[in-house]
Write a protein that holds these residues in place. Structure first.
Motif, PDB file in Angstrom:
ATOM      1  N   GLY A 227      73.461  30.208  39.106  1.00  0.00           N
ATOM      2  CA  GLY A 227      72.860  30.506  37.817  1.00  0.00           C
ATOM      3  C   GLY A 227      73.914  30.788  36.771  1.00  0.00           C
ATOM      4  N   PHE A 228      73.462  31.262  35.643  1.00  0.00           N
ATOM      5  CA  PHE A 228      74.363  31.561  34.534  1.00  0.00           C
ATOM      6  C   PHE A 228      73.795  32.698  33.709  1.00  0.00           C
ATOM      7  N   VAL A 229      74.671  33.340  32.950  1.00  0.00           N
ATOM      8  CA  VAL A 229      74.247  34.328  31.962  1.00  0.00           C
ATOM      9  C   VAL A 229      75.085  34.121  30.706  1.00  0.00           C
ATOM     10  N   ASP A 230      74.421  34.113  29.568  1.00  0.00           N
ATOM     11  CA  ASP A 230      75.076  33.972  28.265  1.00  0.00           C
ATOM     12  C   ASP A 230      74.955  35.269  27.487  1.00  0.00           C
ATOM     13  N   LEU A 231      76.047  35.686  26.870  1.00  0.00           N
ATOM     14  CA  LEU A 231      76.065  36.821  25.954  1.00  0.00           C
ATOM     15  C   LEU A 231      76.527  36.303  24.605  1.00  0.00           C
ATOM     16  N   VAL A 232      75.710  36.496  23.589  1.00  0.00           N
ATOM     17  CA  VAL A 232      76.040  36.008  22.248  1.00  0.00           C
ATOM     18  C   VAL A 232      75.939  37.169  21.272  1.00  0.00           C
ATOM     19  N   GLN A 233      77.037  37.432  20.579  1.00  0.00           N
ATOM     20  CA  GLN A 233      77.105  38.564  19.663  1.00  0.00           C
ATOM     21  C   GLN A 233      77.389  38.086  18.235  1.00  0.00           C
ATOM     22  N   PRO A 234      76.427  38.235  17.314  1.00  0.00           N
ATOM     23  CA  PRO A 234      76.729  37.943  15.908  1.00  0.00           C
ATOM     24  C   PRO A 234      77.722  38.972  15.369  1.00  0.00           C
ATOM     25  N   VAL A 235      78.786  38.505  14.741  1.00  0.00           N
ATOM     26  CA  VAL A 235      79.795  39.421  14.205  1.00  0.00           C
ATOM     27  C   VAL A 235      79.855  39.386  12.684  1.00  0.00           C
ATOM     28  N   LEU A 236      79.314  38.346  12.094  1.00  0.00           N
ATOM     29  CA  LEU A 236      79.339  38.234  10.636  1.00  0.00           C
ATOM     30  C   LEU A 236      78.136  37.423  10.188  1.00  0.00           C
ATOM     31  N   LYS A 237      77.342  38.024   9.340  1.00  0.00           N
ATOM     32  CA  LYS A 237      76.154  37.358   8.835  1.00  0.00           C
ATOM     33  C   LYS A 237      76.115  37.558   7.327  1.00  0.00           C
ATOM     34  N   LYS A 238      76.511  36.541   6.583  1.00  0.00           N
ATOM     35  CA  LYS A 238      76.619  36.648   5.132  1.00  0.00           C
ATOM     36  C   LYS A 238      76.770  35.246   4.546  1.00  0.00           C
ATOM     37  N   PRO A 239      76.612  35.100   3.235  1.00  0.00           N
ATOM     38  CA  PRO A 239      76.878  33.795   2.626  1.00  0.00           C
ATOM     39  C   PRO A 239      78.335  33.387   2.842  1.00  0.00           C
ATOM     40  N   MET A 240      78.548  32.153   3.286  1.00  0.00           N
ATOM     41  CA  MET A 240      79.896  31.639   3.526  1.00  0.00           C
ATOM     42  C   MET A 240      79.981  30.201   3.043  1.00  0.00           C
ATOM     43  N   MET A 241      80.955  29.938   2.224  1.00  0.00           N
ATOM     44  CA  MET A 241      81.238  28.570   1.773  1.00  0.00           C
ATOM     45  C   MET A 241      79.996  27.871   1.244  1.00  0.00           C
ATOM     46  N   GLY A 242      79.160  28.633   0.537  1.00  0.00           N
ATOM     47  CA  GLY A 242      77.968  28.047  -0.067  1.00  0.00           C
ATOM     48  C   GLY A 242      76.748  28.032   0.819  1.00  0.00           C
ATOM     49  N   PHE A 243      76.872  28.495   2.049  1.00  0.00           N
ATOM     50  CA  PHE A 243      75.719  28.572   2.958  1.00  0.00           C
ATOM     51  C   PHE A 243      75.201  30.005   2.957  1.00  0.00           C
TER      52      PHE A 243
END
Length: 408
Positions: free
Chosen positions: A312-328
């Protein structure tokens, strides 16, 4: 067949899976909308483009990457790959009759596969009927496999090399969901064509379920006339996460021909558990799957053909930056880690009593950037450690991968 009937009786509770086909936001750490969407919803939980008043909607995704890997210090150099291009075509035939197809072109045009092509009938809010080419709901990844939903370039080893994802067959079944406040209860149950004896008669020289994927005739006839049953029950809480339990089993060998008995019936049975959640404060997304495979291998086969497999597998995903970037405006930067393990031959040698090895462990740290929820640009470092059947010093593979995947 008794076990099939018992499993169907245990699969209870349902509701309408299908909603109107509109563009949707994807379930990922950067987006917590659709919190009660489940893995079984993945085939419709995609962005579609409706063309005017036409009853047909279109969509798809593409993924490509670069990689530089070394196996025991030896490299094939710089590699550029067009992993896959997948097209979706869906139609609301009537308000409670819907059609969806998924056609995948892998490695350019090396492989062209119909991964899903079925008609869904909502008979009532608690009962839906599906027929055609269906994705067997074993584990979670087989149904929820779209590249843009993942922070990792390679698909999990356990899901693609132990289990045969993506695994589709022709058949019929029922599914449904039921909502109770913050809870959702769901089930699926299908009878389809299934495996053949290539799972032990293959060029891999070991028990290898994905070998049956090469048999295109499974879309027009059963190898041995015995159906493959796949069933799953799942529960999800808005705050806790989703837990799924699934089973897939059937006869894989040709035990008779024109009434002549050739062999006893040899079953293959797969059990799987999957879980995913998002931690409330850190927004860490955790997603995992574990499966057990049991195959009745003839006694004439050597011990290199495993009768028991697990991984099997386990994934850990951590958002570290959530903001407007380069027009997105809603861009997200994530760091992630995947841990995966497969034991292709769980057991001991009869002659010595020593443990059979034949396993692989991998860890994959990753950085991903999502300019939108539907597009991911990702950088992975992959490190695999693999033992042969005798447990000799392991073979090691390591290197970097860079690429993108996006819906369109």
């Amino acid at each position: 067949m008794k076990q099939y009937y018992l499993l169907i009786v245990l699969l209870c509770s349902s509701s309408a899976l299908l909603a109107q086909i509109d563009p949707v936001l994807l379930r990922n750490p950067a987006n917590d909308s659709g919190a009660l969407k489940m893995n079984m919803d993945a085939i419709y939980n995609r962005p579609f483009l409706q063309l005017g008043k036409l009853p047909v909607a279109l969509g798809g995704y593409v993924e490509a990457n670069y990689q530089y890997l070394k196996q025991n210090g030896i490299s094939e150099g710089h590699q550029f790959q067009m992993r896959r291009l997948t097209l979706f075509v869906s139609s609301s035939i009537y308000k409670r009759i819907k059609f969806l197809s998924e056609i995948e072109f892998e490695d350019g045009t090396k492989e062209i596969n119909i991964e899903f092509a079925s008609v869904d009938f909502e008979l009532s809010p608690l009962l839906n009927f599906r027929g055609g080419v269906v994705m067997n709901p074993i584990g979670a990844f087989n149904q929820n496999h779209d590249g843009p939903k993942w922070e990792f370039i390679d698909r999990p080893i356990s899901a693609t090399q132990m289990l045969p994802a993506t695994w589709s067959n022709v058949g019929f079944g029922i599914f449904g969901k039921k909502y109770v406040k913050d809870w959702v209860y769901a089930y699926e149950a299908y009878f389809t064509n299934g495996f053949d004896d290539q799972i032990i008669n293959n060029t891999e020289g070991k028990t290898f379920l994905p070998a049956s994927k090469t048999n295109a005739e499974r879309f027009e006839e059963s190898f041995n006339g015995s159906p493959l049953f796949t069933g799953k029950v799942a529960v999800k809480n808005r705050k806790v996460g989703e837990l799924g339990l699934s089973y897939m089993g059937g006869i894989y060998n040709k035990y008779q021909d024109d009434g002549l008995v050739l062999d006893k019936k040899r079953p293959v049975n797969v059990f799987a558990i999957d879980f995913n959640t998002t931690l409330p404060y850190s927004k860490t997304y955790i997603n995992g799957e574990w499966a057990w495979v049991r195959v009745d291998v003839p006694e004439t086969y050597t011990e290199q053909y495993g009768r028991k497999q697990q991984g099997g597998f386990v994934d850990l995903v951590q958002p570290v930056l959530k903001k407007p970037m380069m027009g997105f405006e809603k861009a997200v930067l994530n760091v992630a880690l995947r841990l995966e393990y497969v034991d292709w031959n769980k057991g001991s040698f009869k002659s010595t009593g020593g443990k059979i090895a034949d396993d692989v462990f991998a860890f994959v740290p990753a950085i991903s950037w999502r300019p939108t929820a539907q597009t991911v640009i990702r950088l992975n470092y992959r490190h695999n450690t693999q033992h042969d059947i005798l447990g000799n010093p392991p073979s090691r593979m390591a290197g970097f991968q860079f690429g993108f995947s996006t819906y369109f």
